[in-house]
Design an enzyme around this catalytic site. Sequence first.
Site, PDB file in Angstrom:
ATOM      1  N   ASP A   1       0.883  -1.157   0.000  1.00  0.00           N
ATOM      2  CA  ASP A   1       0.000   0.000   0.000  1.00  0.00           C
ATOM      3  C   ASP A   1       0.928   1.217   0.000  1.00  0.00           C
ATOM      4  O   ASP A   1       2.123   1.106   0.365  1.00  0.00           O
ATOM      5  CB  ASP A   1      -0.860  -0.075   1.272  1.00  0.00           C
ATOM      6  N   ARG A   2       0.427   2.376  -0.394  1.00  0.00           N
ATOM      7  CA  ARG A   2       1.302   3.555  -0.421  1.00  0.00           C
ATOM      8  C   ARG A   2       1.154   4.437   0.812  1.00  0.00           C
ATOM      9  O   ARG A   2       2.048   4.480   1.662  1.00  0.00           O
ATOM     10  CB  ARG A   2       1.000   4.402  -1.676  1.00  0.00           C
ATOM     11  N   ASP A   3       0.011   5.111   0.928  1.00  0.00           N
ATOM     12  CA  ASP A   3      -0.143   6.083   2.019  1.00  0.00           C
ATOM     13  C   ASP A   3      -0.216   5.382   3.376  1.00  0.00           C
ATOM     14  O   ASP A   3      -1.061   4.518   3.588  1.00  0.00           O
ATOM     15  CB  ASP A   3      -1.396   6.933   1.787  1.00  0.00           C
TER      16      ASP A   3
HETATM   17  O1  LIG Z   1      -3.464   3.992   1.670  1.00  0.00           O
HETATM   18  P1  LIG Z   1      -3.626   4.183   0.154  1.00  0.00           P
HETATM   19  O2  LIG Z   1      -4.563   3.197  -0.459  1.00  0.00           O
HETATM   20  O3  LIG Z   1      -2.249   4.215  -0.558  1.00  0.00           O
HETATM   21  O4  LIG Z   1      -4.215   5.683  -0.065  1.00  0.00           O
HETATM   22  C1  LIG Z   1      -5.170   6.196   0.840  1.00  0.00           C
HETATM   23  C2  LIG Z   1      -5.533   7.569   0.311  1.00  0.00           C
HETATM   24  O5  LIG Z   1      -6.082   7.456  -0.992  1.00  0.00           O
HETATM   25  C3  LIG Z   1      -6.588   8.268   1.148  1.00  0.00           C
HETATM   26  O6  LIG Z   1      -7.692   7.371   1.313  1.00  0.00           O
HETATM   27  C4  LIG Z   1      -8.783   8.023   1.955  1.00  0.00           C
HETATM   28  O7  LIG Z   1      -9.853   7.089   2.058  1.00  0.00           O
HETATM   29  P2  LIG Z   1     -11.136   7.187   1.062  1.00  0.00           P
HETATM   30  O8  LIG Z   1     -10.593   6.858  -0.345  1.00  0.00           O
HETATM   31  O9  LIG Z   1     -11.660   8.603   1.160  1.00  0.00           O
HETATM   32  O10 LIG Z   1     -12.082   6.122   1.582  1.00  0.00           O
HETATM   33  C5  LIG Z   1      -8.397   8.518   3.346  1.00  0.00           C
HETATM   34  O11 LIG Z   1      -8.097   7.396   4.157  1.00  0.00           O
HETATM   35  C6  LIG Z   1      -7.153   9.417   3.263  1.00  0.00           C
HETATM   36  O12 LIG Z   1      -6.694   9.707   4.564  1.00  0.00           O
HETATM   37  C7  LIG Z   1      -6.053   8.717   2.499  1.00  0.00           C
HETATM   38  O13 LIG Z   1      -4.959   9.632   2.291  1.00  0.00           O
HETATM   39 MG   LIG Z   2      -2.737   3.269   3.334  1.00  0.00          MG
END
Ligand SMILES: O=P(O)(O)OC[C@@H](O)[C@H]1O[C@@H](OP(=O)(O)O)[C@@H](O)[C@@H](O)[C@@H]1O
Ligand SMILES: [Mg+2]
Length: 179
Positions: free
Chosen positions: A7-9
């Site tokens: 996963d990235r973030d």
């Molecule tokens: O963890 P990965 O998959 O790499 O990326 C997560 C991000 O796309 C964002 O995904 C969002 O969830 P929603 O997409 O709004 O449910 C939130 O959790 C944000 O805080 C987060 O930065």
């Molecule tokens: Mg993530």
Amino acid sequence: MKLLILDRDGVINEDSDAYIKSLAEWIPIPGSVEAIARLSRAGWTVAVATNQSGLARGYYDEATLAAMHARLRQLVAEQGGELGLIVHCPHGPDEGCACRKPLPGLLVQIARHYDVALDGVWFVGDSPGDLAAARAVACQPVLVRSGKGERTLAKGLPDGVKVFDNLAAVAAHLLAEEA
Ligand SMILES: O=P(O)(O)OC[C@@H](O)[C@H]1O[C@@H](OP(=O)(O)O)[C@@H](O)[C@@H](O)[C@@H]1O
Ligand SMILES: [Mg+2]
Ligand SMILES: [Zn+2]
């Protein structure tokens, strides 16, 4: 093939509840770039599967996302490593796509790209959706405490999830296992 999917973030870079909306907001988690480079130098293929609903929400565009990923590749290359395929879901939660985690579409894209089976391949994430996506295609779900990991841990984990402090610890474990 030694394949690890990330996963990235919250795993590679710091996450934010306000999304990572610019290159300036894209900040590597200490040790994560080095971990990817170490694994790559040891013959691992490291791929990335990331939800990016911020695109559908209009918080940033594909060019900004590409700049973040170019920076990541550059940092890994500076450590003598190479990052593999990065796939992302650009959709919003209400679009009914097949690629937004917890659905496994991104993982399937990676498996098809490398022509490998996903059974037992470690998928390292920080959110419940990452763990669910892994379990949907028989990947080994791995949780890191970084990013949203502590929150995810507090909600309780299904059986069989491996837990590490961060990506550096995951890499150290994998490299020690094959030493
Ligand atoms: O963890 P990965 O998959 O790499 O990326 C997560 C991000 O796309 C964002 O995904 C969002 O969830 P929603 O997409 O709004 O449910 C939130 O959790 C944000 O805080 C987060 O930065
Ligand atoms: Mg993530
Ligand atoms: Zn999608």
